[in-house]
Motif scaffolding. Structure first.
Motif, PDB file in Angstrom:
ATOM      1  N   GLU A  60     -33.314 -11.531   1.496  1.00 15.81           N
ATOM      2  CA  GLU A  60     -32.519 -11.723   0.540  1.00 15.81           C
ATOM      3  C   GLU A  60     -31.387 -13.032   1.029  1.00 15.81           C
ATOM      4  OE1 GLU A  60     -29.959  -8.152   0.490  1.00 15.81           O
ATOM      5  OE2 GLU A  60     -28.458  -9.351   1.479  1.00 15.81           O
ATOM      6  N   ILE A  62     -27.610 -14.789  -0.232  1.00 19.15           N
ATOM      7  CA  ILE A  62     -26.381 -14.958  -0.821  1.00 19.15           C
ATOM      8  C   ILE A  62     -25.554 -16.315  -0.549  1.00 19.15           C
ATOM      9  CG2 ILE A  62     -25.185 -13.925   1.095  1.00 19.15           C
ATOM     10  CD1 ILE A  62     -23.856 -13.273  -2.069  1.00 19.15           C
ATOM     11  N   GLU A  68     -22.972 -12.255  -6.199  1.00 21.32           N
ATOM     12  CA  GLU A  68     -23.797 -11.204  -5.378  1.00 21.32           C
ATOM     13  C   GLU A  68     -24.852 -11.621  -4.560  1.00 21.32           C
ATOM     14  OE1 GLU A  68     -22.417  -8.197  -4.969  1.00 21.32           O
ATOM     15  OE2 GLU A  68     -20.948  -8.453  -6.553  1.00 21.32           O
ATOM     16  N   LYS A  69     -25.515 -10.927  -3.717  1.00 15.97           N
ATOM     17  CA  LYS A  69     -26.633 -10.885  -3.060  1.00 15.97           C
ATOM     18  C   LYS A  69     -27.979 -11.003  -3.986  1.00 15.97           C
ATOM     19  CE  LYS A  69     -24.745  -8.488   0.524  1.00 15.97           C
ATOM     20  NZ  LYS A  69     -24.621  -7.082   1.462  1.00 15.97           N
ATOM     21  N   SER A  71     -32.215 -10.588  -3.976  1.00 14.23           N
ATOM     22  CA  SER A  71     -33.166 -10.067  -3.264  1.00 14.23           C
ATOM     23  C   SER A  71     -34.440 -11.097  -3.464  1.00 14.23           C
ATOM     24  CB  SER A  71     -33.609  -8.607  -3.548  1.00 14.23           C
ATOM     25  OG  SER A  71     -32.814  -7.826  -3.348  1.00 14.23           O
ATOM     26  N   ASP A  79     -32.143 -12.610   6.150  1.00 13.71           N
ATOM     27  CA  ASP A  79     -31.078 -12.692   5.042  1.00 13.71           C
ATOM     28  C   ASP A  79     -30.404 -14.144   5.349  1.00 13.71           C
ATOM     29  OD1 ASP A  79     -31.317 -10.025   4.493  1.00 13.71           O
ATOM     30  OD2 ASP A  79     -30.103  -9.658   6.039  1.00 13.71           O
ATOM     31  N   GLY A  81     -27.527 -16.788   4.230  1.00 13.22           N
ATOM     32  CA  GLY A  81     -26.335 -17.127   3.666  1.00 13.22           C
ATOM     33  C   GLY A  81     -25.952 -18.631   3.688  1.00 13.22           C
ATOM     34  N   TYR A 108     -25.101  -9.698   7.153  1.00 16.19           N
ATOM     35  CA  TYR A 108     -24.296 -10.871   7.510  1.00 16.19           C
ATOM     36  C   TYR A 108     -23.001 -10.922   8.559  1.00 16.19           C
ATOM     37  CZ  TYR A 108     -27.115 -12.020   3.287  1.00 16.19           C
ATOM     38  OH  TYR A 108     -28.096 -12.278   2.504  1.00 16.19           O
ATOM     39  N   PRO A 256     -18.710 -10.370   0.861  1.00 14.88           N
ATOM     40  CA  PRO A 256     -19.626 -11.648   0.926  1.00 14.88           C
ATOM     41  C   PRO A 256     -18.670 -12.809   1.189  1.00 14.88           C
ATOM     42  CG  PRO A 256     -20.595 -10.396  -0.465  1.00 14.88           C
ATOM     43  CD  PRO A 256     -19.433  -9.504  -0.182  1.00 14.88           C
TER      44      PRO A 256
END
Ligand code: FBP
Ligand code: MG
Ligand code: MG
Length: 278
Positions: A60, A62, A68-69, A71, A79, A81, A108, A256
């Motif tokens: 995923e 972000i 929002e994240k 997928s 993941d 970021g 994260y 986040p």
């Protein structure tokens, strides 16, 4: 991991072209932090999402520009970021900007970072990858990234990059920054964290600070997209990154878009920060 680096390289080429030739104006949208997004913030975010969608190992993503994240691949491991266009308010004055990526495994938190990458869009495009060590690459005329060198910080540097509004500094922070200048450090601050931190890394060391202030008591810079990735880069280059007292990579955000005060530098300068904030 290599597939992720290749996707970042493809994104960097596309974003560089957008920076050079697209409309530099604002959109009508506001992001999760409350900043009005430039059309280039949105486009850079879309480019990166498109390139990451092709990478099966990414679970995923972000970004600073997403609420929002998102997928991507259920069987993915990582993941990611990212800040698609850091320092984008400097686009209109034609200063350097960047993209920042943190590659996490298991959520994260700072401790879950496996690698960090940033791209500088300056007179030239440079890419820095921190995994075991910190390697710098530069884009050539064929759009390929050529290895330039391994980046290592010295114990003590010469540059000082003090962020935020000075009027809102705590007196002890002002005393720290004044004392550093009194010792002969030179001011180097453009307002773009990527080129400002890149400069300190390449010139051997110094201090970049974005403290807690009366207007932003939890700092301005975002943990997942900006602060954790650069903390990882600085540690791997032989420097340190703290929030004043604690190691940045021991922090975990509860949201986040959480921010934190942050100090990045070589060992000697970070020791001064620890003494000031103890
Ligand atoms: O102007 P200030 O308050 O010192 O803030 C500068 C900081 O803000 C930022 O521009 C925030 O990044 P974005 O452009 O991604 O919002 C950093 O790059 C920079 O270090
Ligand atoms: Mg940013
Ligand atoms: Mg940004």
């Amino acid at each position: 991991m290599t597939e992720i680096y290749e996707a970042i390289k493809r994104s960097a080429k596309r974003i560089k072209e957008a920076i050079e030739f697209d409309d530099t104006g604002y959109s009508e949208n506001i992001n999760a932090t409350g900043d009005t997004q430039l059309k280039l913030d949105i486009k850079s975010d879309q480019i990166i999402e498109e390139e990451f969608a092709k990478v099966a190992s990414i679970k995923e993503i972000i970004s600073e520009e997403k609420e929002e994240k998102t997928s991507l691949h259920v069987n993915g491991i990582y993941d990611v970021g990212y800040d698609p266009l850091d320092g984008s308010s400097l686009i209109d004055v034609n200063l350097s900007v960047g993209s920042i990526f943190g590659i996490y495994e298991g959520g994260y938190a700072g401790a879950n970072l496996k690698a960090a990458v940033y791209v500088v869009y300056g007179p030239r495009v440079e890419l820095v990858i921190a995994e075991k060590d910190v390697k710098m690459y530069r884009m050539n005329k064929n759009g390929e990234f050529v290895f330039i060198k391994t980046i290592e910080l010295k114990e003590k540097g010469k540059l000082n990059a003090p962020g935020s509004t000075q009027q809102c500094w705590e007196p002890k922070h002002k005393a720290l920054i004044d004392a550093i200048f009194a010792d002969g450090y030179r001011l180097r601050y453009s307002g773009g964290m990527v080129p400002d931190l890149h400069q300190i890394l390449l010139k051997g060391g110094g201090l970049f600070s974005y403290p807690a202030t009366s207007d932003v008591p939890k700092g301005k810079l975002r943990m997942i997209f900006e602060v954790f990735p650069f903390a990882f880069v600085y540690e791997k280059a032989g420097g340190e990154a703290i929030d004043g007292k604690q190691r940045i990579l021991e922090l975990s955000p509860s949201h986040p878009h959480d921010t934190t005060p942050c100090f990045f530098g070589s060992k000697v300068e970070i020791e001064r920060v620890k003494q000031c904030y103890a």
